[in-house]
Structure formats: structure tokens, C-alpha cells
Design a protein around this motif. Structure first.
Motif, PDB file in Angstrom:
ATOM      1  N   ARG A 216      33.480  42.303  30.154  1.00  0.00           N
ATOM      2  CA  ARG A 216      34.779  42.358  29.483  1.00  0.00           C
ATOM      3  C   ARG A 216      35.216  40.970  29.039  1.00  0.00           C
ATOM      4  O   ARG A 216      34.987  39.981  29.742  1.00  0.00           O
ATOM      5  N   GLU A 217      35.808  40.911  27.863  1.00  0.00           N
ATOM      6  CA  GLU A 217      36.352  39.638  27.367  1.00  0.00           C
ATOM      7  C   GLU A 217      37.351  39.076  28.373  1.00  0.00           C
ATOM      8  O   GLU A 217      38.133  39.817  28.975  1.00  0.00           O
ATOM      9  N   GLY A 218      37.309  37.769  28.554  1.00  0.00           N
ATOM     10  CA  GLY A 218      38.206  37.137  29.514  1.00  0.00           C
ATOM     11  C   GLY A 218      37.585  36.920  30.873  1.00  0.00           C
ATOM     12  O   GLY A 218      38.213  36.339  31.765  1.00  0.00           O
ATOM     13  N   THR A 219      36.348  37.400  31.073  1.00  0.00           N
ATOM     14  CA  THR A 219      35.639  37.162  32.329  1.00  0.00           C
ATOM     15  C   THR A 219      34.534  36.142  32.083  1.00  0.00           C
ATOM     16  O   THR A 219      34.168  35.864  30.944  1.00  0.00           O
ATOM     17  N   ASP A 220      33.997  35.592  33.176  1.00  0.00           N
ATOM     18  CA  ASP A 220      32.987  34.539  33.063  1.00  0.00           C
ATOM     19  C   ASP A 220      31.590  35.020  33.416  1.00  0.00           C
ATOM     20  O   ASP A 220      30.726  34.230  33.798  1.00  0.00           O
ATOM     21  N   PHE A 221      31.349  36.323  33.289  1.00  0.00           N
ATOM     22  CA  PHE A 221      30.039  36.846  33.645  1.00  0.00           C
ATOM     23  C   PHE A 221      28.997  36.456  32.596  1.00  0.00           C
ATOM     24  O   PHE A 221      29.312  36.197  31.430  1.00  0.00           O
ATOM     25  N   THR A 222      27.737  36.446  33.024  1.00  0.00           N
ATOM     26  CA  THR A 222      26.619  36.168  32.124  1.00  0.00           C
ATOM     27  C   THR A 222      25.487  37.143  32.423  1.00  0.00           C
ATOM     28  O   THR A 222      25.516  37.852  33.449  1.00  0.00           O
ATOM     29  N   TYR A 223      24.513  37.185  31.551  1.00  0.00           N
ATOM     30  CA  TYR A 223      23.335  38.007  31.820  1.00  0.00           C
ATOM     31  C   TYR A 223      22.589  37.362  32.997  1.00  0.00           C
ATOM     32  O   TYR A 223      22.169  36.218  32.921  1.00  0.00           O
ATOM     33  N   PRO A 224      22.425  38.084  34.087  1.00  0.00           N
ATOM     34  CA  PRO A 224      21.862  37.457  35.294  1.00  0.00           C
ATOM     35  C   PRO A 224      20.366  37.197  35.182  1.00  0.00           C
ATOM     36  O   PRO A 224      19.638  37.923  34.500  1.00  0.00           O
ATOM     37  N   GLU A 225      19.912  36.151  35.866  1.00  0.00           N
ATOM     38  CA  GLU A 225      18.481  35.900  36.010  1.00  0.00           C
ATOM     39  C   GLU A 225      18.006  36.646  37.252  1.00  0.00           C
ATOM     40  O   GLU A 225      18.354  36.292  38.372  1.00  0.00           O
ATOM     41  N   LEU A 226      17.239  37.696  37.045  1.00  0.00           N
ATOM     42  CA  LEU A 226      16.828  38.550  38.154  1.00  0.00           C
ATOM     43  C   LEU A 226      15.720  37.889  38.970  1.00  0.00           C
ATOM     44  O   LEU A 226      14.912  37.112  38.443  1.00  0.00           O
ATOM     45  N   LEU A 405      24.286  41.312  39.791  1.00  0.00           N
ATOM     46  CA  LEU A 405      25.638  41.578  39.288  1.00  0.00           C
ATOM     47  C   LEU A 405      26.660  41.495  40.425  1.00  0.00           C
ATOM     48  O   LEU A 405      27.780  41.011  40.230  1.00  0.00           O
ATOM     49  N   LYS A 406      26.256  41.941  41.601  1.00  0.00           N
ATOM     50  CA  LYS A 406      27.168  41.879  42.747  1.00  0.00           C
ATOM     51  C   LYS A 406      27.512  40.441  43.092  1.00  0.00           C
ATOM     52  O   LYS A 406      28.662  40.126  43.441  1.00  0.00           O
ATOM     53  N   GLU A 407      26.532  39.553  42.977  1.00  0.00           N
ATOM     54  CA  GLU A 407      26.794  38.136  43.247  1.00  0.00           C
ATOM     55  C   GLU A 407      27.853  37.597  42.296  1.00  0.00           C
ATOM     56  O   GLU A 407      28.758  36.852  42.711  1.00  0.00           O
ATOM     57  N   GLN A 408      27.773  37.985  41.013  1.00  0.00           N
ATOM     58  CA  GLN A 408      28.773  37.519  40.051  1.00  0.00           C
ATOM     59  C   GLN A 408      30.142  38.138  40.337  1.00  0.00           C
ATOM     60  O   GLN A 408      31.171  37.445  40.237  1.00  0.00           O
ATOM     61  N   LEU A 409      30.154  39.417  40.682  1.00  0.00           N
ATOM     62  CA  LEU A 409      31.434  40.087  40.983  1.00  0.00           C
ATOM     63  C   LEU A 409      32.097  39.461  42.210  1.00  0.00           C
ATOM     64  O   LEU A 409      33.323  39.258  42.236  1.00  0.00           O
TER      65      LEU A 409
END
Length: 416
Positions: A216-226, A405-409
Motif C-alpha cells: 500500500r502507498e505510504g508504507t516502506d515495504f519492498t520486494y523481499p529477498e527470499l 513478509l512477516k519480517e517486514q510487517l
């Protein structure tokens, strides 16, 4: 800390399995096929009974000591109601949203953290297009991403995961994917996509899939390196503990102890109960072909083309396309060929490597190729199980995605 998710176009739950293993809470699974919904409900029973120290009740079901109705009676209705057997359509979305809203209210969940799912892939599959008289033009499945977008707009999750075949990128000249990206952008999401191969994440299968991840716009997430896993096993490590069976037979007692791969991957644990080691019947003519295909591989790693078989065994008029329609799952390779839904129609593309058995693989062997654990039970019988397995996301790859994704959340939560 637990995060909530909705799984749409859920299938048998391969993608969902990866998220539940990482502690996410499923609010709803939406799936059109009845048999897959029963599989999802049975899996929800597994998680509920395991959480409450009653895993023996689940094992009694696997042993066939209790019925499915008796199993379902052991868990609250709210657990089973999370599985919604609906065909997603434009006119049905308001009613579907009402049901999901009710599930959120019952579970005390105010916001959805993640949306996951992959619409049926036949519309984007190169094989699906090749078999379609119209090249899939006009097929309503081409536009199911629009319904996915409606769920995004309704629940505004922080992250979404959209899975499909690589053909999504090029179908109809790439126009579907371009339109999908534009719609997701207008819904307020940034996205990136990559083609990932399940063999890099502990799955003994060569399976390339487009994984789109948006935030979502306004968040700092990125495509994770698995986290990738070193590949040091062979396909034989998937099959060697399973008992000998003839075509049409079923035998559900392990032959020997688990392999290192099965233990390390979590596919088999010490106290598992073997189920669904059931092979479809095969015509004697097909078994003769199987033996030739197996022998050609075992004596020189040669893949026999259909046109190289003895003439008396060739009954298909088509001698120019799908010449690799008979293929052994080679036990001396580090991965199997891509599991596909066509295995529900015949098993010629998935021949067991043991020439003495001369059969196509069993339901459990197919499930293992997809990295489903042995305690995962597929409902609906052999054909329905093969279809569910062929369409699924490998749980081990799904788990690799869910973990990162959980790490980013969690980091976002910690930062307020």
C-alpha cells in the motif's frame, strides 16, 4: 505477533499453508471447487486440533477411525466457516464481502494485513492457449485479476501476493498484465514482480511462477529477498520410503524410515500416518510404453519422444505436437518436472521411476513433489486430489515468501 490474511482463488491451500506455518491468521479462504473447499476445511481442523493438543483426533481421521463429519464436529463452526465455497464474480462480490465482514467481526479482526491468491492460470498458460481453439480470447478467466483488485480496494491490506504462470506477462501481447498493474496502481498499491523457481526454496521440482508482491502507498515495504536453499538431494529422496504398489493399488504403510530430505523439509515426521499412496489404473499398452520410457532414461538419461516408440504402441494421430507426453519422474535428478493439473486426466507425464512398478505416480507422490507434508489430506477422491495438487503453490516456496513478509510487517509494527 500474528497477522491476518485472506486467501482468494485458494485452491487446495498451498499458498495459505505457507502463511499459516509462519503464524498468520486466516480470516477467509475463497474457492470455487467443492472438493478443494473440503480439503481446506480438513486442513483447518488439523491446525485447530494441533493448537489445542488434540492432534490424535486428526490422526484418527487419517486412520479412517472416524468420519469426516465426526472430525468437523470436533472444531467450532467459525473455523469451518472461514472456508467459503463460492465462484467469484462481479455480481457476487457484495455478498462475498458481507460474509468476510462477518468472519472478521466474529474473530475480532479489524484490519486485513495481507491478501494472497492466484486466479486460475489456464487463461495465461502457454499450454492452455495452445489447447484452446480461440487462444483463450474472450475467456472470462482472463479478467479475474479485476476481482482480485476489488478485494484490494475493499480491505486495503498492507501487502498482497499474486501468483500465476509466467505466461501472464505475455498473454494477449502483455495487455492483461499491463492493465492489471494499472488497476492495482489506481487502487493505491505499488508492485514488483519476479519469476521465482520453487527448486531454489527446498522444493524438488522445477516450477517457475510469477510472484507479484504489492504494498500500500505510504508504507516502506519492498520486494523481499527470499532465503534460498542449497540443493543437495535427489528425487529418489522423495519416493524411497514409500511401499511398492501396482497400478490401481493403494498401500498406506511406510516401507522404511524417512529420508534426510523428508525430515529436513518437514514433509514427513516420525509420527506421520501415510495416506493417499494410491495409483490410478494403467492400461497394459501404456505400461509397455512406461517400461520403454523408464529404460531409456535409466540406461543413458534419454527422454524418448512419442515418435521413437514402436509403431504398434502409438495410437495418437498427432505426431507433431506434445511429443514428450510420456515422461519419467527421474529419481537421479535434483528436481522433478513441473507438476500440472493435467495429471488429473492421465499420468503419462509423471511415470514412476521404478520399472518393476511401471505405473504413474500416486497421489501422495504428486503431493510430495509439490512439497505438501504427509499430514496434508486431500478430499474428493483420486482425480480431484490430482487436480488440486497440480494447481497448487508449493507450500515450501509459499513459506519462504510468508517468512520474509512477516519480517517486514513486524518491523513496521515496531516502528509504529
Amino acid at each position: 505477533m500474528a497477522f491476518s490474511y485472506i486467501d482468494i482463488f485458494a485452491g487446495a491451500g498451498g499458498l495459505s499453508e505457507g502463511f499459516q506455518r509462519n503464524g498468520y491468521i486466516p480470516v477467509a479462504h475463497v474457492e470455487m471447487k467443492k472438493e478443494a473447499c473440503l480439503t481446506l476445511k480438513t486442513r483447518e481442523c488439523f491446525y485447530y486440533l494441533k493448537k489445542h493438543g488434540r492432534i490424535e483426533d486428526y490422526k484418527n481421521y487419517l486412520r479412517r477411525e472416524i468420519t469426516r463429519d465426526e472430525l468437523y464436529a470436533m472444531v467450532p463452526e467459525t473455523v469451518l466457516n472461514s472456508v467459503i465455497n463460492e465462484t467469484m464474480s462481479e455480481e457476487g462480490m457484495p455478498a462475498l464481502f458481507d460474509r468476510i465482514d462477518q468472519l472478521m467481526e466474529v474473530q475480532g479482526i479489524e484490519n486485513i494485513d495481507v491478501l494472497v491468491g492466484g486466479p486460475p492460470c489456464q487463461a495465461y498458460s502457454l499450454v492452455g492457449r495452445a489447447r484452446s481453439k480461440t487462444n483463450m480470447v474472450g475467456d472470462p478467466r482472463n479478467y479475474l485479476y479485476m476481482l482480485y483488485c476489488e478485494v484490494l480496494e475493499k480491505y486495503r491490506p498492507k501487502i498482497f501476493v499474486f501468483e500465476n504462470v509466467p505466461g501472464l506477462l505475455t498473454a494477449n501481447g502483455g495487455s492483461y498484465f499491463d492493465d492489471m498493474r494499472e488497476r492495482f496502481r489506481k487502487a493505491g498499491y505499488f508492485l514488483e514482480y519476479r519469476i521465482l523457481n520453487s527448486k531454489e526454496y527446498g522444493v524438488l521440482q522445477n516450477r517457475r511462477r510469477v510472484i507479484v508482491i504489492g504494498w500500500r502507498e505510504g508504507t516502506d515495504f519492498t520486494y523481499p529477498e527470499l532465503d534460498k536453499k542449497e540443493q543437495k538431494y535427489l528425487v529418489d529422496d522423495l519416493f524411497s520410503d514409500l511401499p511398492y504398489i501396482e497400478p490401481g493399488e493403494s498401500r498406506n504403510v511406510y516401507k522404511c524410515k524417512s529420508t534426510e530430505y523428508l525430515r529436513e523439509s518437514g514433509i514427513r515426521t516420525e509420527d506421520d500416518i501415510l495416506t493417499l499412496h494410491q495409483a490410478r489404473p494403467n492400461l497394459e499398452r501404456d505400461r509397455k510404453i512406461y517400461r520403454q520410457v523408464i529404460e531409456a532414461w535409466n540406461n543413458g538419461q534419454k527422454r524418448l519422444k512419442y515418435t521413437e516408440l514402436p509403431e504398434e504402441l502409438c495410437t495418437h494421430n498427432n505426431r507433431t505436437a506434445f511429443l514428450d507426453r510420456f515422461k519419467v519422474v527421474a529419481k537421479d535428478m535434483p528436481y522433478a518436472q513441473t507438476m500440472v493439473a493435467h495429471i488429473s486426466k492421465d499420468g503419462h507425464y509423471f511415470i514412476h521411476p521404478d520399472i518393476k512398478q511401471a505405473r504413474s505416480i500416486s497421489v501422495r507422490e504428486a503431493a510430495r513433489i509439490q512439497s505438501f507434508p504427509d499430514n496434508y489430506f486431500f478430499e474428493g477422491g483420486r482425480t480431484a486430489s490430482f487436480l488440486q495438487i497440480g494447481n497448487a503453490v508449493p507450500p515450501l516456496m509459499a513459506s519462504a515468501i510468508a517468512k520474509k513478509l512477516k519480517e517486514q510487517l513486524m518491523e513496521e509494527e515496531a516502528n509504529g
